[in-house]
Design an enzyme around this catalytic site. Structure first.
Site, short mmCIF file in Angstrom:
data_model
loop_
_atom_site.label_atom_id
_atom_site.label_comp_id
_atom_site.label_asym_id
_atom_site.label_seq_id
_atom_site.Cartn_x
_atom_site.Cartn_y
_atom_site.Cartn_z
N LEU A 97 0.87 -1.17 0.00
CA LEU A 97 0.00 0.00 0.00
C LEU A 97 0.91 1.21 0.00
O LEU A 97 1.89 1.25 0.75
CB LEU A 97 -0.89 0.02 1.25
CG LEU A 97 -1.92 -1.11 1.38
CD1 LEU A 97 -2.69 -0.96 2.69
CD2 LEU A 97 -2.88 -1.14 0.20
N ASP A 98 0.59 2.20 -0.82
CA ASP A 98 1.48 3.37 -0.87
C ASP A 98 1.36 4.18 0.43
O ASP A 98 0.50 3.93 1.27
CB ASP A 98 1.21 4.22 -2.11
CG ASP A 98 -0.15 4.89 -2.09
OD1 ASP A 98 -0.49 5.55 -1.09
OD2 ASP A 98 -0.89 4.76 -3.09
N LYS A 99 2.24 5.14 0.56
CA LYS A 99 2.38 5.90 1.80
C LYS A 99 1.07 6.56 2.22
O LYS A 99 0.77 6.67 3.41
CB LYS A 99 3.48 6.95 1.62
CG LYS A 99 3.93 7.64 2.89
CD LYS A 99 5.11 8.52 2.61
CE LYS A 99 5.65 9.17 3.87
NZ LYS A 99 6.84 10.02 3.59
#
Length: 229
Positions: A97-99
């Protein structure tokens, strides 16, 4: 399992820091089989020994954390015991999952499980709740479901995805692929912008309602099986 070097473990044993079956284990040259019941039999520094390999964790990933071992800033691995960074095999996230995306994230040291979950052949669905900058126009669902949408910079169409409008600016999107920033790029392709993104489900496994952002726990066998249900 990351508790220390041979010398560090030898020192720990000599001072009674390792207990096996209720008896101090001072002879640290003994080979102890790593069996599923070891956590019930062995205590290290007053706590049950960590789970053996085959570990699967459920994390409610908060915003601002990166799914990486090496990048600067806060990492998802920071919430785990420090010694777990030294486990062999190592613990890795199952996908990323991206930041700026929160929600359900699994971590494991089981390489076979990791590859089964992320394999394109398995078509494990990922369900996201997206909050959008602009209202939906009503044509997005048909386009996403068509299997014809090609993202910018790519030449292969996306697999069909399911869009479920919740409000004018909120939607639930189910995808079976894991392309780079896929959900954000899908909405960008229809002229919208994702302001907030949260993963609710992976396959048949939903994010536990009692797991607060940043909290984690071990997954049960039933929960792991639910991924593929």
């Amino acid at each position: 399992m990351g508790y220390g070097s041979r010398a560090e473990i030898a020192r720990l044993g000599k001072v009674g820091g390792i207990v096996l079956d209720g008896v101090d284990l001072t002879d640290v040259s003994r080979r102890i089989p790593v069996t599923p019941d070891l956590a019930e039999r062995m205590v290290i520094d007053g706590r049950p020994v960590d789970p053996p390999p085959g570990l699967v964790l459920i994390l409610n990933k908060p915003l601002g954390m990166t799914c990486s071992h090496k990048e600067d800033g806060a990492l998802v691995y920071d919430v785990l015991p420090d010694r777990w960074r030294r486990r062999d095999p190592s613990i890795s996230t199952i996908g990323r999952l991206d930041k700026q995306t929160s929600g359900l994230l699994l971590l494991t040291d089981d390489g076979d499980l990791l590859h089964r979950v992320i394999s394109p052949k398995r078509h494990v669905a990922k369900v996201y709740h997206a909050t959008l900058a602009r209202p939906l126009v009503g044509t997005e669902g048909a386009l996403f479901a068509s299997g014809t949408l090609v993202l910018e910079g790519e030449d292969k169409p996306l697999a069909p995805a399911v869009l479920e409008p919740i409000t004018a600016t909120e939607a639930r999107l189910t995808v079976t692929e894991g392309r780079y920033h896929q959900v954000r790029r899908m909405f960008a392709a229809v002229g919208n912008h994702v302001e907030a993104l949260h993963r609710e489900r992976l396959g048949g496994l939903a994010l536990p309602a009692d797991l607060e952002p940043g909290a984690w726990r071990r997954a049960t066998e039933a929960e792991v099986a639910a991924i593929f249900a």
